[in-house]
Design an enzyme around this catalytic site. Sequence first.
Site, PDB file in Angstrom:
ATOM      1  N   GLU A 152      -3.677  -8.941   2.138  1.00  0.00           N
ATOM      2  CA  GLU A 152      -3.457  -9.575   3.447  1.00  0.00           C
ATOM      3  C   GLU A 152      -4.615  -9.373   4.415  1.00  0.00           C
ATOM      4  OE1 GLU A 152      -2.397  -5.328   4.401  1.00  0.00           O
ATOM      5  OE2 GLU A 152      -2.376  -6.647   2.642  1.00  0.00           O
ATOM      6  N   CYS A 200       0.825  -1.208   0.000  1.00  0.00           N
ATOM      7  CA  CYS A 200       0.000   0.000   0.000  1.00  0.00           C
ATOM      8  C   CYS A 200       0.861   1.260   0.000  1.00  0.00           C
ATOM      9  CB  CYS A 200      -0.997  -0.037   1.157  1.00  0.00           C
ATOM     10  SG  CYS A 200      -2.383   1.119   0.905  1.00  0.00           S
ATOM     11  N   HIS A 251      -4.678  -4.448  -0.454  1.00  0.00           N
ATOM     12  CA  HIS A 251      -4.505  -5.158   0.822  1.00  0.00           C
ATOM     13  C   HIS A 251      -4.965  -6.607   0.728  1.00  0.00           C
ATOM     14  CE1 HIS A 251      -3.129  -1.890   3.385  1.00  0.00           C
ATOM     15  NE2 HIS A 251      -3.983  -1.092   2.772  1.00  0.00           N
TER      16      HIS A 251
END
Length: 300
Positions: A237, A142, A235
Amino acid sequence: MPIKVPKGLPAVTALQTEGITVMEGDTTYRPSDRPLRIGLLNLMPNKIETETQIARLLGATPLLVDLTLIKIANHSPKNTPVSHLKSFYRDWVEIREQVFDGFIITGAPVESIPFEQVAYWSELTQILNWTQTNAHSCFNICWAAQAALHHFHGLPKYALSEKAFGIFRHHSLESRSPYLQGFSDDFFIPVSRWTEMRSADIPPGSGICVLIESPETGLCLLDDPKHHSLHIFNHIEYDSQTLADEYFRDRTIGRRINIPRNYFPRDCENLQPRNSWRSHAHILFGNWINQIYRTLPQAC
């Protein structure tokens, strides 16, 4: 294989519940079990949540991983107890003489600030330069991906008229990349950002290869072999609830925010979101770890 984390880290309970083998503290290895040393420079405001998300993905890979948690020296986060940082984190200046097989830098809530005006920009650029000699491979997430591309290649960032927020369809552009082995032709990834970078600004001759993009939110994953780095703007994750937490937090404090797109069933915020990206998160981190192992000068 297990993941080794600092003794007492809150993530341990969650990981063990999910069936991930965790080693803590001063646990020793057999000589034949030399782990991959991974550093995590965690710039996210909720550090405990991010630790769990990253450790989950690293711990599910087939190789033994030793995770070191690292923080900026002269920055005091507001959302993480000082006791947690003192117990589990090390300042970068303390470990700068060490060498890591992989190094991850997370996003940070500073998108609206020009890069050079971020309070810890000077230290971060030192760290980015340090990774070029002390980390075999880097994974920037990011805002950290934007920061690295700005620092190394001069790419500008652009403010969006509204936050790119939700679960968006993406597709791979380089199916032969070792980082995308096992990926579907198209898939979904969480997006949560107010800024973007654009492919038109990638310098000719930079060697950067765009691996993943979205028709709606643009660039996602870039391979930067000259700086042995992966840069991901989104994102992958995130947990199932992370976007919901961000949405309700921003709404509670009166911040302008739209409901995350393609996230809540039927756009009903009272319904539980369904995770449509977890498998690709595991694939991407697994491919990254495998590529580190495969390309180390002396894999062992």
